[in-house]
Each structure stands twice: as structure tokens, then as C-alpha cells.
Write a protein that holds these residues in place. Structure first.
Motif, short mmCIF file in Angstrom:
data_model
loop_
_atom_site.label_atom_id
_atom_site.label_comp_id
_atom_site.label_asym_id
_atom_site.label_seq_id
_atom_site.Cartn_x
_atom_site.Cartn_y
_atom_site.Cartn_z
N ASP A 104 18.93 99.22 57.92
CA ASP A 104 20.11 100.07 58.02
C ASP A 104 19.72 101.32 58.80
O ASP A 104 18.79 102.05 58.41
N GLN A 105 20.42 101.60 59.87
CA GLN A 105 20.10 102.73 60.73
C GLN A 105 20.83 104.02 60.35
O GLN A 105 20.95 104.95 61.14
N GLY A 106 21.35 104.06 59.12
CA GLY A 106 21.92 105.29 58.58
C GLY A 106 23.16 105.77 59.31
O GLY A 106 24.13 105.03 59.48
N GLU A 107 23.14 107.02 59.76
CA GLU A 107 24.33 107.64 60.33
C GLU A 107 24.82 106.94 61.59
O GLU A 107 25.99 107.04 61.94
N ARG A 108 23.96 106.23 62.26
CA ARG A 108 24.39 105.50 63.46
C ARG A 108 25.27 104.32 63.10
O ARG A 108 25.97 103.76 63.94
N GLY A 109 25.22 103.92 61.82
CA GLY A 109 26.05 102.81 61.37
C GLY A 109 25.67 101.48 61.96
O GLY A 109 26.48 100.59 62.10
#
Length: 251
Positions: free
Chosen positions: A240-245
Motif C-alpha cells: 500500500d503506497q499510502g497517500e498516493r492511493g
């Protein structure tokens, strides 16, 4: 190879006052609706096994897995996996199991997500879940031919509920993206304390199972392309690349 580790499970354990409890209203509605509904896909479940899986990119993160499987045809099984064999067990994973013939037909890119079952069948790591009171001799008689067939199959497992440092799915909800799990391929890989916990819960001895299967459960050498975390050091996983979605698979 770059090393990536699985995100630790946050301490969001279930509250004691709600764990395993269902409101009286919900229970009444469920009971009343049951005779009106069809459960055909679940009625097709015909096999129950207990095994262990590991995260290929974080080998010390391992989990006991209770499989309940149905057969689509001679070449394909599909299994619902729970964290126990009790009524309040969590559905933590799904595994698809295919024959050696089907695995050999996959392209090389797809093969990297699949694991072999040879070692866990021969070593005693994979066992049938028997009803309480069934004599061991009866279990063994049914178990040996079933495991001999499974020995030459391949599995693709998606872990849906993250595992904590103790090997439990302890978070309140199944957060994060699905994770690819692998099977064990050699001695010395499984955590001794986890295996002891499994054997105690099942009231069995993995070592005894192993001796029972010597010369009776024997698989073919795994086909090239399976178990790449072990054979090539390639720990394919979903991140999961977090804020990059963005969710991506990488080694």
C-alpha cells in the motif's frame, strides 16, 4: 534484493464486552431468516485441513490456518480459511488450489504467486481437521490418500486479515490490502512455538504425522516457477503506497 517487511498490526484488539457476542435482535433475525435462504456454495465444502502459512517477505510472520475446501472439478479446489475451528472464527484468507497440470499451463509471470504443497503434506504440517472423538487410526486411514492427492497441487493464498507478531489476526478489522502468503518448503522454517501451539490446539503431534506418512505420502519435485521466495529469493508481495492511493506488487 531489496528487503521489504510487512506492516505491523496496530493494537486495535477487540473489546472484551463485544468479542464473540451478537445482539439478541440480530440473533433472532438470523435464526428466522435461515430456513428461507440457500447456502449451496457452503454445502459443497467437503474437506477440512489445518496448516501453516508464512509471509514470503517477512518470514517470521506466520499464521495457523484452518482450511475449509470445496471442489470445482478434478483440477481445482477453493478454500475459505479461518483463524480457528470455532463458531466465532474470523475469515482471514482465501486459497485457490490447482493440479500440477493446471500449474504447468500458467505463464511464468503468474507462477510466481503460487506455492507447492509437497513439503507440508510429507512433513506433517498439513493435517485433516477431525471431529472430537474420532479414533486416530480412522483419521489416518482417511488422511493419507487425501494428502497424497494434495501433495502434487499448488496454492495461491490471499491473506485478508493481517497477522501480528504473535501470529494472531488480532486487529478489530481486516485493514490494508490483501497479502500473498507462501507455504513451507523445508525443515527449520516454521516457528517452533507456533507449531507447538497448533499441535496443542489440534491434540496431535506433527512429528508422529510425519512418521506415519513416510513412504506413503510422496510428491513430485515442485515444478519450476513455484515457491520463488525460496528458490529464487523473490518475495512477491502487494504494498500500500499510502497517500498516493496506489497498490502495487513488487519483489
Amino acid at each position: 534484493m531489496e528487503e521489504y517487511t510487512t506492516m505491523p498490526v496496530p493494537p486495535t484488539h477487540e473489546a472484551d464486552e463485544t468479542k464473540g457476542q451478537i445482539s439478541s435482535g440480530t440473533a433472532v433475525l438470523s435464526t428466522a431468516a435461515m430456513p428461507l435462504q440457500s447456502f449451496n456454495p457452503l454445502a459443497n465444502i467437503c474437506e477440512a485441513f489445518c496448516g501453516l502459512h508464512l509471509y514470503p517477505n517477512d518470514k517470521k510472520r506466520q499464521v495457523i490456518s484452518y482450511h475449509y475446501c470445496s471442489m470445482l472439478d478434478a483440477d481445482r479446489r477453493q478454500c475459505l480459511i479461518y483463524d480457528s475451528n470455532t463458531k466465532d472464527a474470523k475469515l482471514i484468507a482465501v486459497e485457490y488450489i490447482i493440479s500440477q497440470k493446471l500449474f504447468e499451463s500458467l505463464d511464468e509471470n503468474e507462477k510466481k504467486f503460487w506455492h507447492s504443497h509437497k513439503y507440508e503434506c510429507e512433513s506433517g504440517l498439513l493435517v485433516q481437521i477431525a471431529k472430537t472423538g474420532v479414533p486416530e487410526m480412522v483419521v489416518e486411514t482417511a488422511e493419507i490418500p487425501s494428502l497424497q492427492h494434495l501433495c502434487n497441487t499448488y496454492g495461491k493464498t490471499h491473506q485478508l486479515w493481517p497477522v501480528d507478531d504473535e501470529g494472531n489476526c488480532s486487529s478489530k478489522v481486516p485493514y490494508g490490502p490483501p497479502q500473498i502468503l507462501a507455504s513451507f518448503t523445508a525443515d527449520g522454517q516454521v516457528l517452533p512455538e507456533l507449531l507447538e501451539k497448533r499441535d496443542k490446539a489440534m491434540r496431535i503431534s506433527t512429528e508422529t504425522k510425519r512418521k506415519e506418512r513416510e513412504g506413503r505420502v510422496q510428491g513430485n519435485a515442485p515444478v519450476e516457477g513455484a515457491d520463488q521466495w525460496f528458490t529464487k529469493g523473490l518475495a512477491w508481495q502487494i504494498y500500500d503506497q499510502g497517500e498516493r492511493g496506489v497498490v502495487e506488487a513488487r519483489q
